[in-house]
Design a protein around this motif. Structure first.
Motif, PDB file in Angstrom:
ATOM      1  N   PRO A 285       0.824  -1.214   0.000  1.00 37.25           N
ATOM      2  CA  PRO A 285       0.000   0.000   0.000  1.00 37.25           C
ATOM      3  C   PRO A 285       0.855   1.261   0.000  1.00 37.25           C
ATOM      4  O   PRO A 285       1.956   1.291   0.565  1.00 37.25           O
ATOM      5  CB  PRO A 285      -0.795  -0.111   1.311  1.00 37.25           C
ATOM      6  N   ALA A 286       0.352   2.300  -0.628  1.00 41.00           N
ATOM      7  CA  ALA A 286       1.070   3.575  -0.659  1.00 41.00           C
ATOM      8  C   ALA A 286       1.115   4.186   0.732  1.00 41.00           C
ATOM      9  O   ALA A 286       0.228   3.964   1.560  1.00 41.00           O
ATOM     10  CB  ALA A 286       0.382   4.525  -1.632  1.00 41.00           C
ATOM     11  N   THR A 287       2.170   4.927   0.970  1.00 43.44           N
ATOM     12  CA  THR A 287       2.354   5.599   2.251  1.00 43.44           C
ATOM     13  C   THR A 287       2.134   7.096   2.057  1.00 43.44           C
ATOM     14  O   THR A 287       2.873   7.729   1.294  1.00 43.44           O
ATOM     15  CB  THR A 287       3.782   5.384   2.781  1.00 43.44           C
ATOM     16  N   PRO A 288       1.146   7.680   2.705  1.00 44.52           N
ATOM     17  CA  PRO A 288       0.997   9.139   2.599  1.00 44.52           C
ATOM     18  C   PRO A 288       2.235   9.828   3.177  1.00 44.52           C
ATOM     19  O   PRO A 288       2.725   9.465   4.253  1.00 44.52           O
ATOM     20  CB  PRO A 288      -0.240   9.440   3.447  1.00 44.52           C
ATOM     21  N   GLY A 289       2.756  10.795   2.443  1.00 41.38           N
ATOM     22  CA  GLY A 289       3.892  11.543   2.953  1.00 41.38           C
ATOM     23  C   GLY A 289       5.156  10.727   3.003  1.00 41.38           C
ATOM     24  O   GLY A 289       5.389   9.829   2.188  1.00 41.38           O
ATOM     25  N   THR A 290       5.987  11.026   4.007  1.00 42.36           N
ATOM     26  CA  THR A 290       7.322  10.434   4.138  1.00 42.36           C
ATOM     27  C   THR A 290       7.456   9.720   5.468  1.00 42.36           C
ATOM     28  O   THR A 290       7.035  10.243   6.505  1.00 42.36           O
ATOM     29  CB  THR A 290       8.406  11.531   4.030  1.00 42.36           C
ATOM     30  N   ILE A 291       8.041   8.538   5.439  1.00 41.53           N
ATOM     31  CA  ILE A 291       8.362   7.807   6.666  1.00 41.53           C
ATOM     32  C   ILE A 291       9.877   7.698   6.767  1.00 41.53           C
ATOM     33  O   ILE A 291      10.557   7.366   5.788  1.00 41.53           O
ATOM     34  CB  ILE A 291       7.737   6.401   6.662  1.00 41.53           C
ATOM     35  N   VAL A 292      10.410   7.977   7.946  1.00 44.26           N
ATOM     36  CA  VAL A 292      11.856   7.911   8.186  1.00 44.26           C
ATOM     37  C   VAL A 292      12.140   6.790   9.174  1.00 44.26           C
ATOM     38  O   VAL A 292      11.433   6.634  10.178  1.00 44.26           O
ATOM     39  CB  VAL A 292      12.390   9.246   8.747  1.00 44.26           C
ATOM     40  N   LYS A 293      13.162   6.008   8.868  1.00 41.22           N
ATOM     41  CA  LYS A 293      13.553   4.922   9.771  1.00 41.22           C
ATOM     42  C   LYS A 293      15.060   4.943   9.976  1.00 41.22           C
ATOM     43  O   LYS A 293      15.829   4.932   9.012  1.00 41.22           O
ATOM     44  CB  LYS A 293      13.128   3.572   9.178  1.00 41.22           C
ATOM     45  N   PHE A 294      15.482   4.964  11.243  1.00 37.94           N
ATOM     46  CA  PHE A 294      16.897   4.838  11.594  1.00 37.94           C
ATOM     47  C   PHE A 294      17.130   3.429  12.123  1.00 37.94           C
ATOM     48  O   PHE A 294      16.334   2.920  12.921  1.00 37.94           O
ATOM     49  CB  PHE A 294      17.289   5.847  12.677  1.00 37.94           C
ATOM     50  N   ALA A 295      18.206   2.790  11.687  1.00 36.69           N
ATOM     51  CA  ALA A 295      18.526   1.433  12.150  1.00 36.69           C
ATOM     52  C   ALA A 295      20.031   1.336  12.337  1.00 36.69           C
ATOM     53  O   ALA A 295      20.802   1.777  11.480  1.00 36.69           O
ATOM     54  CB  ALA A 295      18.049   0.399  11.140  1.00 36.69           C
ATOM     55  N   THR A 296      20.449   0.773  13.444  1.00 36.18           N
ATOM     56  CA  THR A 296      21.886   0.609  13.696  1.00 36.18           C
ATOM     57  C   THR A 296      22.191  -0.816  14.120  1.00 36.18           C
ATOM     58  O   THR A 296      21.313  -1.557  14.583  1.00 36.18           O
ATOM     59  CB  THR A 296      22.383   1.579  14.794  1.00 36.18           C
ATOM     60  N   ASP A 297      23.455  -1.179  13.968  1.00 35.58           N
ATOM     61  CA  ASP A 297      23.924  -2.509  14.387  1.00 35.58           C
ATOM     62  C   ASP A 297      25.397  -2.398  14.754  1.00 35.58           C
ATOM     63  O   ASP A 297      26.161  -1.667  14.105  1.00 35.58           O
ATOM     64  CB  ASP A 297      23.735  -3.523  13.256  1.00 35.58           C
ATOM     65  N   GLY A 298      25.769  -3.153  15.768  1.00 35.59           N
ATOM     66  CA  GLY A 298      27.143  -3.068  16.260  1.00 35.59           C
ATOM     67  C   GLY A 298      28.192  -3.540  15.276  1.00 35.59           C
ATOM     68  O   GLY A 298      29.364  -3.173  15.387  1.00 35.59           O
ATOM     69  N   GLU A 299      27.808  -4.370  14.292  1.00 32.64           N
ATOM     70  CA  GLU A 299      28.784  -4.933  13.358  1.00 32.64           C
ATOM     71  C   GLU A 299      28.682  -4.332  11.958  1.00 32.64           C
ATOM     72  O   GLU A 299      29.360  -4.786  11.040  1.00 32.64           O
ATOM     73  CB  GLU A 299      28.607  -6.452  13.277  1.00 32.64           C
TER      74      GLU A 299
END
Length: 953
Positions: A285-299
């Protein structure tokens, strides 16, 4: 057998970054103005694209679709594929991972091929498991590939039995299924249990808007794979492996009428299930507007940002679709050319950047831009990437950029058209697969080339300049930032990240196209002469010696219509650099190759070579220096001019030097976070006797390196042409190429120095050594067992080591994979060389669970001991011989094979006729010879065990 995730943006960025930031885009062959096919009308009207008349498309009464095409290349070979419109998206909650598991079970027993009989039969026919015989599972499809010889009617026709067995008669033997659980789990361990997988689990739900795609990854769930029952997987197979969702694709050197008969004969008996389930088409499904996701990992060793704007998918079915597809390709090419130019700045703004519009997933296309930042420089990287895209949106492209892009597009399509009678069968399979899965048109190369030539000039610059505005949007947009855990506190918040993106490009100015109108070579050199010429008609080779001592090996072929492969070498390499100058010397070939020639920097040179099919790159390796490249026959003079200029007028570019050093330092910053890199550093050290030259350079060594020293070392390595031997293989005439040899090669400077390499004793350490690296939080281990020692280089010994490699591959696949269910893809790699000293190494490698390391090492050594005590079994020797002889048959009609064969033979002073009696050499592999080879090369006196284990808790 593998899983295919069609999410390529991050994977591509990571791949390029890990391969080094200095890769160059190769130029494609140019269109000949002669013999063009008739073009369609210039005025484009929306019309359905035709279907290539060279492919037979049919459908059986039960719904199976088939595609048949007769194609001669490779000779006596065919590609058979079974395509199922069934992937992980169709799994129920209880079946997650079973689409992929079903693919595995197809190789573990069917109605006519119980247990491992199918793999055994095909190996005996010369088909290599994993390399040739394979399959993949994706969200929406599962595809089986079966390349077969056609010179054996029995083997070839048996292939249709195999495809039909996969399509409807997989047996799902309970004992085989239980053994395969471990194999599938090991595949998931091998491909996962790492930073990329952990980040993917964080980001995919956002990227795929929590759709069914986000919860149906092809790898599935471990607890389901461990515990599902027979009925659950059989229900998936019975529901979705059915004729109305299947296609058979056959392309190769065969009689198409006979193949159509075989398909009707073998597949007509398959039936669709009663009350079949509807094949639901799922969407994101389409997403209205903008979605931001931050993801981190130690390696995770990189900091990267992705901006993905999703659009409805366009499958190319009409002439207007095709014309728009051409525009998109031109747009992508021009935009990425600009981004690549930024990497040539002294302090590049990022490690890698790209932006393009293309296919995404689930009936979506996307405009995806990706940037891998230098440590601590995410803001600058994001702003630069976005600003460059905004520059294209605001001001468009220049006319000169547009004309170059059109030339390159014509080069690409023209090369395909020129080689239309020399196209490999496998190249057609993908087109037919997409036609079946998505309805994408397959008009054929004659039509496509005609369409391009007639309509590319109907595309206007205004149309191109409007595309960026169509692609860029803040709606249905996902922005993802991935970084190491240690960088978490330095990452922006969502508002700050969006402000970077929204304000980037506010002050951009129009792009300035830096081009030169000068000729590549101002003055043609004074020609030398040919002093000796020897013809060897038995292998179609002419050996020439030029007046300055340069030697040339020429082999004209008709394997390709528009290809000449070029290599050149002389001995020396970085082995001749003093220890204190090694870091500088190690960059010399790479930097000069990226700096242009004469008065032209690399950007100007690339633009100057637009419209030419030529690639020439100088290199300096450990023991040699030389050239690699290729050219169309009409551009051979340009290729020789480039070789001459890289000898006589290499370019010293401080910007490229600083860029290379800067990028390498950036890549080093977080290298220690990645368990694989840390492990590989230990492997390199031990395998090269701890010579500092084999180690990753330190920041201090990089800072101490000097362009002057690098450039001086390059000059020395290319100052004496008399030591060089060039090899040319492809579509040329010996008589007509001689003037190019005398003008551009015989005129090169020479001093007859007879220089050669130094032996720096960079060999695996002696004795029995175990090195264990404890790194990583993932529940996975890697093992390498290395047998090494002195070697007597000869054709007879080489074939015995080759046989030992393949036979051990077979035995360890049987033992570690099938019997122990402990490793997905155990591999054996044999390496032997004559320079700088005759040595060999045989490496056994596998990934596994940490708790199984000792058990699998013991099992490996047990299999090796069986070979030492008894030699190989005759059936395994026959499998090796069949694979070797069949692959050799194909290679004998490949330009790249002959280039390597002739150049390598020259370096090693081998008999150039050895290929003519190769079958007799292979016949020397016997039970007794494999026993002797195992005792000689796997004796264990020099055995290195290199093990990666998770960090101790």
């Amino acid at each position: 057998m593998h899983i295919n995730l069609k999410l390529t943006a991050a994977a591509l960025a990571l791949f390029v970054a890990s391969q080094g930031a200095f890769a160059q885009v190769k130029k494609k062959p140019v269109v000949s103005p002669k013999n063009k096919p008739a073009a369609p009308e210039a005025q484009i009207k929306a019309a359905v694209l035709p279907t290539d008349k060279n492919v037979i498309i049919g459908k059986l009464p039960n719904g199976i679709t088939y595609y048949i095409r007769q194609n001669d290349l490779p000779q006596n070979r065919a590609e058979l594929y079974l395509v199922n419109k069934a992937g992980s998206i169709l799994e129920s909650d209880a079946q997650q991972g079973l689409a992929h598991f079903t693919e595995h079970m197809a190789f573990n027993g069917t109605r006519d091929f119980p247990k491992n009989a199918l793999v055994n039969y095909l190996q005996s026919a010369g088909v290599k498991f994993g390399a040739d015989l394979n399959a993949y599972t994706s969200f929406d499809e599962t595809v089986y590939q079966l390349p077969l010889p056609t010179d054996s009617v029995k083997v070839f026709e048996k292939g249709f039995d195999i495809l039909a067995n996969w399509a409807g008669y997989v047996s799902f033997d309970q004992a085989e299924l239980d053994k395969e659980r471990g194999v599938v789990l090991e595949e998931l361990r091998l491909r996962g249990k790492n930073a990329q997988e952990r980040l993917q689990l964080q980001t995919l739900p956002v990227l795929l808007n929590n759709s069914r795609y986000a919860s149906r990854l092809p790898k599935g769930k471990e607890d389901i794979i461990k515990n599902f029952n027979l009925a659950t997987i059989k229900s998936f197979y019975e529901d979705w492996y059915r004729p109305d969702l299947q296609a058979v694709i056959a392309v190769g050197d065969f009689d198409p009428k006979r193949v159509e008969e075989l398909i009707k004969q073998k597949f007509s008996g398959l039936k669709n299930p009663a009350g079949e389930k509807p094949r639901t088409e799922y969407s994101v499904p389409a997403t209205p507007g903008t979605i931001v996701k931050f993801a981190t990992d130690g390696e995770f060793p990189y900091t990267l940002a992705q901006i993905i704007v999703k659009h409805p998918k366009t499958n190319v079915k009409t002439t207007t679709d095709y014309l728009q597809n051409m525009r998109v390709a031109l747009f992508n090419q021009m935009l990425n050319a600009r981004l690549n130019e930024l990497l040539q700045k002294p302090a590049p703004p990022f490690l890698y950047g790209s932006a393009s519009y293309g296919g995404f997933l689930a009936n979506l296309d996307a405009f995806s831009s990706v940037v891998v930042a230098r440590p601590g420089e995410l803001e600058g990287a994001v702003k630069t990437l976005v600003a460059e895209i905004e520059r294209a949106r605001k001001f468009g492209f220049t006319l000169t950029e547009f004309e170059r892009a059109k030339q390159n597009a014509l080069i690409q399509i023209g090369n395909s058209w020129k080689e239309r009678d020399k196209t490999r069968s496998v190249n057609f399979v993908g087109e037919y697969q997409q036609h079946f899965l998505t309805g994408q048109a397959i008009p054929g190369i004659d039509y496509e080339y005609s369409f391009y030539v007639s309509n590319i000039n109907n595309i206007t610059l205004a149309q191109m300049n409007a595309l960026a505005g169509k692609f860029i949007s803040d709606q249905n947009r996902v922005i993802i930032v991935e970084a190491p855990d240690k960088e978490k506190d330095k990452l922006p918040n969502e508002a700050t990240l969006l402000s970077w993106i929204n304000t980037a490009g506010k002050t951009v100015t129009p792009y300035v196209d830096n081009v030169s109108t000068k000729p590549l070579m101002e003055k043609i050199p004074e020609a030398g002469t040919i002093t000796d010429e020897q013809k060897d008609d038995s292998i179609g080779v002419t050996n020439i010696t030029l007046s300055n001592g340069v030697k040339v090996i020429l082999k004209p072929t008709n394997f390709k219509n528009d290809q000449v492969v070029i290599t050149g070498y002389s001995f020396g390499g970085t082995s001749l650099a003093a220890d204190q100058d090694f870091t500088s010397a190690s960059f010399a070939g790479q930097v000069v190759s990226s700096s242009g020639v004469g008065e032209f920097n690399q950007i100007q040179l690339d633009k100057l070579l637009t419209g030419k099919n030529v690639t020439i790159n100088p290199y300096i390796s450990d023991n040699t220096q030389g050239f690699s490249g290729n050219a169309a026959p009409k551009d051979l003079e340009t290729a020789f001019q480039l070789i001459n200029l890289y000898f006589t007028q290499p370019r010293k570019d401080l910007d490229i030097w600083q860029s290379s050093i800067s990028q390498t330092k950036s890549l080093l910053a977080n290298r220690g976070l990645d368990p694989g890199s840390v492990y590989q550093d230990t492997v390199s050290a031990v395998m090269n006797n701890y010579n500092p030259r084999a180690m990753v350079p330190t920041v201090e060594k990089l800072s101490a390196a000097s362009l002057d020293k690098a450039f001086d070392f390059y000059h020395k390595r290319f100052s004496d042409a008399s030591n060089f031997t060039f090899t040319l293989v492809g579509s040329f005439n010996v008589l007509s190429i001689k003037p190019l040899l005398t003008t551009y090669l015989a005129s090169l400077p020479s001093s007859n120095s007879k220089e050669t390499f130094k032996d720096l004793n960079m060999y695996p350490v002696s004795g029995q050594v175990t090195k264990t690296v404890y790194k990583g939080i993932g529940d996975k281990s890697n093992v390498q067992l290395v047998f090494s020692g002195d070697y007597q280089y000869s054709e007879d010994n080489n074939i015995q080591i080759d046989a030992l490699e393949e036979i051990l591959n077979i035995k360890l696949t049987e033992r570690l994979r099938e019997q122990e269910s402990g490793a997905y893809a155990p591999g054996v790699n044999a390496h032997y060389n004559k320079t700088p000293k005759s040595k060999y190494s045989i490496t056994v490698s596998f990934g596994c669970a940490p708790e199984n390391v000792d058990k699998l090492i013991a099992a490996t050594l047990e299999e090796i001991n069986k070979l030492k005590q008894n030699g190989a079994v005759q059936t395994d020797i026959q499998k090796f011989a069949a694979e070797d002889l069949r692959s050799t048959q194909v290679q004998l009609r490949e330009n790249y094979f002959w280039t390597g064969y002739l150049a390598g033979g020259s370096q090693n002073q081998e008999d150039p006729h050895r290929i003519m009696y190769h079958d007799k050499t292979v016949a020397k592999v016997t039970v007794q010879s494999t026993k002797e080879a195992a005792n000689t090369y796997l004796n264990g006196k020099n055995l290195i065990k290199l093990i990666l284990m998770p960090e101790k808790k």
